[in-house]
Design a protein around this motif. Structure first.
Motif, PDB file in Angstrom:
ATOM      1  N   ILE A  88       0.834  -1.200   0.000  1.00  0.00           N
ATOM      2  CA  ILE A  88       0.000   0.000   0.000  1.00  0.00           C
ATOM      3  C   ILE A  88       0.874   1.257   0.000  1.00  0.00           C
ATOM      4  N   ALA A  89       1.927   1.259   0.810  1.00  0.00           N
ATOM      5  CA  ALA A  89       2.819   2.424   0.877  1.00  0.00           C
ATOM      6  C   ALA A  89       3.526   2.655  -0.453  1.00  0.00           C
ATOM      7  N   ALA A  90       3.920   1.570  -1.124  1.00  0.00           N
ATOM      8  CA  ALA A  90       4.602   1.703  -2.416  1.00  0.00           C
ATOM      9  C   ALA A  90       3.674   2.281  -3.478  1.00  0.00           C
ATOM     10  N   ILE A  91       2.416   1.861  -3.475  1.00  0.00           N
ATOM     11  CA  ILE A  91       1.442   2.410  -4.426  1.00  0.00           C
ATOM     12  C   ILE A  91       1.229   3.897  -4.156  1.00  0.00           C
ATOM     13  N   GLN A  92       1.091   4.249  -2.895  1.00  0.00           N
ATOM     14  CA  GLN A  92       0.899   5.663  -2.539  1.00  0.00           C
ATOM     15  C   GLN A  92       2.091   6.516  -2.938  1.00  0.00           C
ATOM     16  N   ALA A  95       2.123   6.941  -6.711  1.00  0.00           N
ATOM     17  CA  ALA A  95       1.079   7.878  -7.137  1.00  0.00           C
ATOM     18  C   ALA A  95       1.519   9.323  -6.905  1.00  0.00           C
ATOM     19  N   GLY A  96       2.272   9.544  -5.855  1.00  0.00           N
ATOM     20  CA  GLY A  96       2.763  10.889  -5.582  1.00  0.00           C
ATOM     21  C   GLY A  96       3.854  11.335  -6.531  1.00  0.00           C
ATOM     22  N   ALA A  97       4.612  10.378  -7.073  1.00  0.00           N
ATOM     23  CA  ALA A  97       5.737  10.722  -7.948  1.00  0.00           C
ATOM     24  C   ALA A  97       5.347  10.747  -9.416  1.00  0.00           C
ATOM     25  N   LEU A  98       4.661   9.699  -9.871  1.00  0.00           N
ATOM     26  CA  LEU A  98       4.267   9.584 -11.282  1.00  0.00           C
ATOM     27  C   LEU A  98       3.134   8.571 -11.360  1.00  0.00           C
ATOM     28  N   ALA A  99       1.915   9.065 -11.514  1.00  0.00           N
ATOM     29  CA  ALA A  99       0.743   8.193 -11.444  1.00  0.00           C
ATOM     30  C   ALA A  99       0.542   7.378 -12.711  1.00  0.00           C
ATOM     31  N   THR A 100       0.959   7.917 -13.864  1.00  0.00           N
ATOM     32  CA  THR A 100       0.815   7.176 -15.110  1.00  0.00           C
ATOM     33  C   THR A 100       1.830   7.687 -16.116  1.00  0.00           C
ATOM     34  N   PRO A 103       3.615   3.699 -22.253  1.00  0.00           N
ATOM     35  CA  PRO A 103       4.528   2.553 -22.191  1.00  0.00           C
ATOM     36  C   PRO A 103       5.781   2.693 -23.052  1.00  0.00           C
ATOM     37  N   ALA A 104       5.789   3.627 -24.002  1.00  0.00           N
ATOM     38  CA  ALA A 104       6.991   3.814 -24.823  1.00  0.00           C
ATOM     39  C   ALA A 104       8.137   4.423 -24.021  1.00  0.00           C
ATOM     40  N   HIS A 105       7.827   5.090 -22.909  1.00  0.00           N
ATOM     41  CA  HIS A 105       8.858   5.701 -22.081  1.00  0.00           C
ATOM     42  C   HIS A 105       9.439   4.681 -21.105  1.00  0.00           C
ATOM     43  N   ALA A 106      10.695   4.867 -20.761  1.00  0.00           N
ATOM     44  CA  ALA A 106      11.279   4.067 -19.688  1.00  0.00           C
ATOM     45  C   ALA A 106      10.861   4.670 -18.351  1.00  0.00           C
ATOM     46  N   ASN A 107      10.486   3.802 -17.423  1.00  0.00           N
ATOM     47  CA  ASN A 107      10.249   4.307 -16.075  1.00  0.00           C
ATOM     48  C   ASN A 107      10.818   3.326 -15.059  1.00  0.00           C
ATOM     49  N   HIS A 331       1.950  -0.171 -16.196  1.00  0.00           N
ATOM     50  CA  HIS A 331       1.430   1.007 -15.491  1.00  0.00           C
ATOM     51  C   HIS A 331       2.212   1.212 -14.194  1.00  0.00           C
ATOM     52  N   PRO A 332       2.664   2.430 -13.924  1.00  0.00           N
ATOM     53  CA  PRO A 332       3.549   2.654 -12.772  1.00  0.00           C
ATOM     54  C   PRO A 332       2.984   2.189 -11.431  1.00  0.00           C
ATOM     55  N   LEU A 333       1.696   2.372 -11.197  1.00  0.00           N
ATOM     56  CA  LEU A 333       1.132   1.938  -9.913  1.00  0.00           C
ATOM     57  C   LEU A 333       1.172   0.420  -9.775  1.00  0.00           C
ATOM     58  N   ALA A 334       0.875  -0.274 -10.870  1.00  0.00           N
ATOM     59  CA  ALA A 334       0.941  -1.737 -10.840  1.00  0.00           C
ATOM     60  C   ALA A 334       2.371  -2.211 -10.663  1.00  0.00           C
TER      61      ALA A 334
END
Length: 454
Positions: A88-92, A95-100, A103-107, A331-334
């Motif tokens: 839960i903390a990692a998802i939060q 979300a605060g840093a980059l919510a979405t 997919p062509a970009h590296a994250n 997706h970054p949150l996933a």
């Protein structure tokens, strides 16, 4: 809806400002659902969904505070349990840093998630293609196999479930595929199931030998040069937690190699700790060409799935276009949920716990239930992945009728156990974090209900 709830149901959308969240109750949520939600795999008129308000670990509860021990892991996906604080903390934080992000970009989150998944995969796997869930992961594994081999057909088992998208549902063997067979190039075969053998086998060795002989004949009759891949659940889940007999998956691997066919293992339900191993195929000493995953990789906290791709297939697409993609691939949150889940599972020994408790207290307890209740025809499973097959007669092995299964399911829920019931089976699939006290509680409820049903 009770008098206590100040929220109202109407034909118009309900704004968050119109709802007093402190006053929400089970009746309001149930009515909201029945008025506005279209449910999967259901005739809509008679549904009466169980309301869940929250959860923690192996337990969930409703708005009235009634608690349920989750012996279903929802749809066999909450391997790490409900509301794990690190996930839960990692998802939060993500979300605060980059919510979405496209997919062509590296994250960072996607790269770290892929690195951790590959660290658990067998040698020879190089990359991960991320999807939204297990169904589209199977879709893209099929697409890769067809592009790599230049062949079209996919062989899969009648006792299987691979998802509800176009090719995934056509690859599925259970009857839900029949109204949905719009995709081309699929053929099916019978996989081993000694308790209800299609091969008149008397023991596990016979079942294995005859199932492999049958598969070879299907390959020959469908045309080896036309078959791109064999798609198999390593341990079929929805079909009944069917543990392959010794030598079967090795035999499938040999047939695939002999005919130049790719082997895809669907680990959506069985992977990431469910069987007491990171991957279920580790029990059998066999490695596929493509691995499909979802569910347990992050316990479904944010939808995610994917395909783990072996080196030769990666090399093929170095200079060949892969015609596939999804807006939410990685997706970054996933991805943050995957990183945190896999780290927590390793740090906390969660896979080892599934092995120890699942093959210890849980397996022993289920075996005792089978000895005590004639309604149980067979119990089978591994790790925290078991099934009780219920029968009306042990000699004929006649499946317990659906009406009786519905009564048993209702009784289990009423007594505070959340089961996963399929046809004439109770699938016993608690989270991988389950402890022996929770196992004892769940077994006691099963014992009471099955005793009354007998």
């Amino acid at each position: 809806m009770t008098q206590a709830s100040t929220a109202t149901l109407g034909n118009d959308a309900i704004s968050s400002d119109a709802i007093n969240h402190d006053a929400i109750d089970n009746d309001y949520v149930r009515q909201l659902d029945r008025r506005h939600v279209f449910h999967s795999w259901s005739a809509q008129a008679t549904l009466d969904p169980l309301v869940i308000a929250g959860g923690s670990g192996c337990r969930v509860w409703d708005y009235a505070g009634k608690e349920y021990l989750d012996f279903s892991s929802q749809l066999v996906n909450t391997n790490i349990g409900h509301q794990h604080p690190k996930v839960i903390a990692a998802i939060q934080a993500q979300a605060g840093a980059l919510a979405t992000v496209a997919p062509a970009h590296a994250n960072l989150a996607r790269g770290e998630a892929a690195k951790r998944i590959l660290a658990r995969a067998p040698q020879g796997f190089e990359k991960v293609f991320f999807t939204n869930a297990g169904a589209d992961a199977n879709e893209n594994a099929i697409r890769m196999a067809r592009a790599y081999t230049g062949r079209d057909k996919i062989l899969s088992a009648y006792r299987s479930y691979h998802g509800n998208t176009g090719a995934a549902i056509a690859a599925t063997g259970d009857p839900r595929r029949i109204p949905n067979e719009f995709a081309r190039g699929h053929a099916h075969f019978f996989n081993p199931y000694l308790y209800r053998s299609d091969f008149w086998a008397g023991d596990e060795q016979q079942e294995c030998e005859r199932a492999l002989q049958h598969l070879q004949r299907v390959i020959e009759c469908e045309g080896p040069g036309a078959i791109a891949a064999i798609l198999l659940e390593s341990v079929p889940g929805t079909a009944g937690v069917l543990i392959p007999p010794k030598g079967y998956l090795e035999g499938v691997r040999r047939l695939a190699d002999h005919y130049g066919i790719l082997l895809i293992f669907d680990e959506v339900m069985a992977g990431f700790g469910r069987t007491g191993r990171w991957f279920a195929f580790e029990h059998f000493g066999v490695s596929p060409d493509l691995i499909v995953f979802a569910k347990g990789v992050n316990s479904g906290y944010v939808p995610a799935g994917g395909v783990i791709v072996s080196a030769p297939i990666c090399r093929h697409f170095d200079d060949q276009m892969f015609y596939g993609g999804l807006t939410y691939s990685g997706h970054p949150l996933a991805m943050a949920a995957i990183v945190a889940s896999l780290d927590a599972m390793a740090e906390e020994g969660i896979v080892d716990n599934a092995d120890r408790v699942g093959n210890g207290a849980l397996a022993k307890g289920l075996s005792q239930l089978a000895s005590d209740h004639a309604i149980i025809g067979e119990t089978r499973g591994v790790g925290v992945f078991h099934a009780l097959e219920l029968v009306s007669d042990r000699t004929s092995r006649a499946p317990l009728p659906g009406a009786e299964m519905a009564k048993i399911k209702r009784a289990l829920i009423d007594k505070g156990l959340l089961p996963f019931v399929v046809e004439n089976r109770i699938h016993v699939t608690p989270p991988c974090i389950v402890n022996e006290a929770e196992v004892a509680q769940g077994l006691a409820i099963l014992d009471e209900v099955l005793g009354a049903a007998s």
